[in-house]
Design a protein around this motif. Structure first.
Motif, PDB file in Angstrom:
ATOM      1  N   GLU A 269      -4.983  23.223 -38.562  1.00 19.06           N
ATOM      2  CA  GLU A 269      -3.667  22.584 -37.946  1.00 19.06           C
ATOM      3  C   GLU A 269      -3.789  21.884 -36.851  1.00 19.06           C
ATOM      4  O   GLU A 269      -2.767  21.898 -36.081  1.00 19.06           O
ATOM      5  CB  GLU A 269      -2.622  23.212 -38.313  1.00 19.06           C
ATOM      6  CG  GLU A 269      -2.586  24.323 -37.292  1.00 19.06           C
ATOM      7  CD  GLU A 269      -2.892  25.821 -37.563  1.00 19.06           C
ATOM      8  OE1 GLU A 269      -4.025  25.625 -38.419  1.00 19.06           O
ATOM      9  OE2 GLU A 269      -2.711  26.699 -37.054  1.00 19.06           O
ATOM     10  N   HIS A 298      -0.040  23.619 -46.469  1.00 17.78           N
ATOM     11  CA  HIS A 298      -0.341  24.763 -45.437  1.00 17.78           C
ATOM     12  C   HIS A 298      -0.325  24.182 -44.053  1.00 17.78           C
ATOM     13  O   HIS A 298       0.290  24.542 -43.274  1.00 17.78           O
ATOM     14  CB  HIS A 298      -1.205  25.686 -45.971  1.00 17.78           C
ATOM     15  CG  HIS A 298      -1.868  26.825 -45.060  1.00 17.78           C
ATOM     16  ND1 HIS A 298      -1.094  28.102 -45.300  1.00 17.78           N
ATOM     17  CD2 HIS A 298      -2.017  26.879 -43.640  1.00 17.78           C
ATOM     18  CE1 HIS A 298      -1.630  28.843 -44.165  1.00 17.78           C
ATOM     19  NE2 HIS A 298      -2.360  28.073 -43.206  1.00 17.78           N
ATOM     20  N   HIS A 302       2.126  23.595 -40.522  1.00 15.97           N
ATOM     21  CA  HIS A 302       1.713  24.059 -39.468  1.00 15.97           C
ATOM     22  C   HIS A 302       2.123  23.204 -38.330  1.00 15.97           C
ATOM     23  O   HIS A 302       2.292  23.747 -37.183  1.00 15.97           O
ATOM     24  CB  HIS A 302       0.103  24.273 -39.251  1.00 15.97           C
ATOM     25  CG  HIS A 302      -0.102  25.882 -39.742  1.00 15.97           C
ATOM     26  ND1 HIS A 302       0.421  26.804 -39.223  1.00 15.97           N
ATOM     27  CD2 HIS A 302      -1.379  26.062 -40.306  1.00 15.97           C
ATOM     28  CE1 HIS A 302      -0.226  28.001 -39.469  1.00 15.97           C
ATOM     29  NE2 HIS A 302      -1.422  27.663 -40.162  1.00 15.97           N
ATOM     30  N   GLU A 321       1.485  31.700 -39.456  1.00 13.70           N
ATOM     31  CA  GLU A 321       0.768  31.858 -40.741  1.00 13.70           C
ATOM     32  C   GLU A 321       1.773  32.054 -41.988  1.00 13.70           C
ATOM     33  O   GLU A 321       1.551  31.509 -42.897  1.00 13.70           O
ATOM     34  CB  GLU A 321      -0.462  32.558 -40.627  1.00 13.70           C
ATOM     35  CG  GLU A 321      -1.597  32.247 -39.681  1.00 13.70           C
ATOM     36  CD  GLU A 321      -1.999  31.006 -39.959  1.00 13.70           C
ATOM     37  OE1 GLU A 321      -1.869  30.422 -41.071  1.00 13.70           O
ATOM     38  OE2 GLU A 321      -2.607  30.388 -38.991  1.00 13.70           O
ATOM     39  N   ALA A 324       3.441  28.778 -42.697  1.00 12.08           N
ATOM     40  CA  ALA A 324       2.634  27.871 -43.448  1.00 12.08           C
ATOM     41  C   ALA A 324       2.085  28.436 -44.886  1.00 12.08           C
ATOM     42  O   ALA A 324       2.484  27.546 -45.835  1.00 12.08           O
ATOM     43  CB  ALA A 324       1.187  27.828 -42.487  1.00 12.08           C
ATOM     44  N   TYR A 381      -0.751  36.312 -43.647  1.00 11.22           N
ATOM     45  CA  TYR A 381      -0.731  35.179 -44.491  1.00 11.22           C
ATOM     46  C   TYR A 381       0.349  35.802 -45.722  1.00 11.22           C
ATOM     47  O   TYR A 381       1.304  35.156 -45.877  1.00 11.22           O
ATOM     48  CB  TYR A 381      -1.911  34.676 -44.930  1.00 11.22           C
ATOM     49  CG  TYR A 381      -2.772  34.042 -44.069  1.00 11.22           C
ATOM     50  CD1 TYR A 381      -2.579  32.819 -43.979  1.00 11.22           C
ATOM     51  CD2 TYR A 381      -3.477  34.820 -43.393  1.00 11.22           C
ATOM     52  CE1 TYR A 381      -3.394  32.021 -43.036  1.00 11.22           C
ATOM     53  CE2 TYR A 381      -4.572  33.875 -42.398  1.00 11.22           C
ATOM     54  CZ  TYR A 381      -4.311  32.656 -42.204  1.00 11.22           C
ATOM     55  OH  TYR A 381      -5.090  32.102 -41.389  1.00 11.22           O
TER      56      TYR A 381
HETATM   57 ZN   LIG Z   1      -2.855  28.587 -41.314  1.00 10.07          ZN
END
Ligand SMILES: [Zn+2]
Length: 621
Positions: A269, A298, A302, A321, A324, A381
């Motif tokens: 990102e 995603h 970010h 994360e 995202a 994540y």
């Molecule tokens: Zn990421």
């Protein structure tokens, strides 16, 4: 149960480094030679010392040759040990005075800046050069203060062979070709952390579109423009969704995405200029079967969570994360509806549960890790995304998204840790959510294991819901506080009855006007928990046939599949033939596959003939 500790024994906690200077602006003026795989040039930092009497500034510069350093145009003494560059200031500087530190350097980077070229095995491979700064690799291609807790505006003036293009952050302010050389000048006037500084060089063709007044540009190796456009087609819709839902409009003057060869991740990102692997470029046939919207959403999300507001150190990386990842859900929910989005929740849970049971259990935010890259796991994540989903359901959409707007507004251009997010939620909603962040993110680890049983007492008109937390409370694994609800279907309507778990065992008695046909604990499977549910068979059938959310119908299909018998088989067969959502048909098919009778097989074969959804077909076949 847990194979090992997350960090090696003796690991010292990692804290963000001291900031000796406040860097205002970074100018990179470099020449990149793709053939020789070399970079050379000057990085100029405009900065001010933070403490009076500061005499030494330490920067990161790994495996680079430092030719000279000047401060305000005057050569100064420096020491470089191959990793750290120490610059001696000739005199104390007032904290308000701006220093101009210019470092001339050269290098043949092994990391940070990657050189791609055709070789014997891959003669068609394009000539490209691209960067990957996260987490601590920008220091391999330019001297910098390489930690997320320092932000500056930046510009990059890069000279490349005349046939190539170079993309960087922000807007292109100049582009000139002089003989065999081309020099492009990019500038970003919004401060960002230096791991987000990007450079992508190649024979790229551009596809230009826009969102509101913002240029949106897709770059791919020349000849692959149509694939790039197909793959990224929904970017403007995503920009609109996130700008609205996050309450802060996309914060940069341009959004570029570039596909590169041999990229080491799916995407990165970089501020206003995301890098993507070219392996996800889709031809027409691929586009029928799948999309890469999750990846695109995603990286775009970010730009707010990661780039505009940045984790203070990598131990807080879930603030990048987790958001995202959760934004993949938000996009899916908007684009295909909640039922499709809920499928992502199950995938994340599987990934996290697998890591938790087979590898290690850790707190999502932690200072105890060996290398920053270790942090980027399924806890970060997948569990991070699930935690945000729980918080959203606990608070409701108005409060959740209102708090996100407040958080982004309060911390934009800054760095954050988990407590800042908790405080922003409290500011915006009045609710103290410290207990939530403590148990899910900061202090505790693991997840609840729940044993649930639901019964209806027709004589008394009372539903009894018994819930037990059976996880072993030890180490960092707590007894969880869980606000949720039980959904009863009475007549044609769902009634959600709130319950809150705080003890090891609860027995809830809930009076209802009439007998419920469905009794769903935690509708939508919001809670990240292992769950064993016991309920009467006819209630499972009714839920498989008519629960409001597909994820609850799928749960019923899974439960029924484990039971077997002709009645259960018929219920699964009906769902396989008639459910409107493909994943429920798929779950019913998998239930029938477990049953393994001739009739179940016939039902599967008939369904396969009629099924048109490619992913459901895969689940049946
Ligand atoms: Zn990421």
């Amino acid at each position: 149960m847990t194979a090992r500790e997350f960090a090696l024994p003796g690991t010292r906690p990692k804290f963000a480094p001291d900031r000796v200077v406040d860097i205002h602006h970074i100018t990179l003026e470099i020449d990149v030679d793709p053939q020789a795989r070399k970079v050379e040039g000057t990085v100029t930092l405009r900065a001010a010392v933070i403490a009076p009497n500061t005499r030494t500034i330490e920067l990161d510069a790994v495996e680079l040759q430092i030719d000279s350093v000047t401060v305000g145009g005057t050569p100064v003494t420096f020491r470089h040990d191959g990793k750290k560059l120490r610059v001696e200031l000739p005199a104390p500087h007032a904290t308000a005075a701006e220093l101009v530190i210019a470092i001339r350097y050269r290098g043949a980077p092994r990391r940070g800046l990657y050189f791609i070229a055709p070789d014997e095995g891959y003669p068609d491979k394009p000539v490209q050069v691209w960067t990957q700064g996260q987490d601590e690799d920008s220091r391999y291609w330019f001297p910098c203060f390489d930690a997320p807790n320092e932000k500056a505006t930046s510009e990059l003036i890069v000279t490349v062979p005349a046939g190539l293009f170079a993309l960087s952050n922000g807007t292109l302010v100049d582009d000139r070709t002089d003989g065999a050389k081309r020099t492009l000048h990019w500038r970003l006037d919004v401060p960002h952390s230096c791991y987000l500084i990007t450079l992508a060089i190649g024979d790229f063709a551009a596809v230009e579109t826009s969102w509101r007044d913002t240029p949106v540009v897709y770059y791919a190796q020349r000849g692959r423009e149509a694939e790039a456009e197909r793959t990224l087609a929904r970017t403007p819709e995503m920009l609109e969704l996130f700008s609205t839902q996050f309450g802060v409009a996309y914060p940069y003057p341009r959004y570029a995405q570039v596909f590169v060869a041999d990229f080491i991740f799916g995407g990165m990102e970089n501020t206003s200029a995301t890098t993507l692997t070219d392996t996800v470029l889709m031809d027409e046939r691929a586009a029928l079967d799948y999309d890469v919207d999750s990846l695109v959403a995603h990286e775009l999300a970010h730009q707010w969570f990661g780039d505009l507001v940045t984790c203070r150190d990598w131990g807080e990386g879930w603030l990048n994360e987790g958001f995202a990842t959760y934004s993949e859900y938000l996009w899916r929910e908007r684009h295909e509806g909640r039922d499709a989005a809920d499928l992502e929740l199950e995938e994340w849970a599987d990934c996290y549960f697998g890591e938790d049971s087979r590898r290690y259990r850790r707190t999502i935010a932690t200072k105890l890790y060996d290398e920053p890259i270790d942090i980027f796991d399924h806890h970060l994540y997948d569990k991070g995304g699930r935690v945000l989903h729980m918080l959203r359901h606990f608070l409701g959409d108005d409060q959740f998204f209102g708090a996100l707007r407040h958080y982004l507004g309060k911390h934009k251009h800054g760095v954050v840790e988990s407590r800042d997010l908790a405080r922003a939620f409290e500011d915006a909603t009045g609710k103290n959510v410290d207990w939530f962040f403590s148990q899910w993110v900061i202090d505790s680890a693991g997840h609840p294991e729940l044993e649930v049983s639901v019964r209806w007492d027709a004589e008394r008109g009372i539903a009894t819901v018994t819930v037990e937390q059976t996880q072993k409370v030890e180490g960092r694994t707590p007894l969880f506080r869980i606000p949720t609800s039980v959904r009863f279907r009475v007549g044609e309507r769902d009634h959600d009855h709130p319950v809150e778990l705080v003890d090891p065992k609860h027995v809830f008695h809930i009076r209802l006007d009439a007998e419920p046909t469905q009794m769903i604990f935690d509708p939508g499977r919001v809670i990240l928990a292992g769950m064993k549910v016991d309920k009467p068979e006819d209630v499972w059938w009714a839920e498989l046939q008519g629960a409001t959310l597909a994820i609850d119908r799928s749960s019923a299909a899974q439960a029924i599949g484990k039971r077997g018998g002709p009645h259960n088989e018929r219920a699964l067969g009906e769902a396989l033939a008639g459910d409107e959502f493909w994943a429920v048909r798929g779950a019913a098919a998998q239930g029938l596959a477990i049953v393994r009778t001739t009739m179940a097989r016939d039902r599967l074969i008939t369904a396969l003939g009629a099924e048109t959804h490619p992913r459901a077909r895969r689940m049946i076949a």
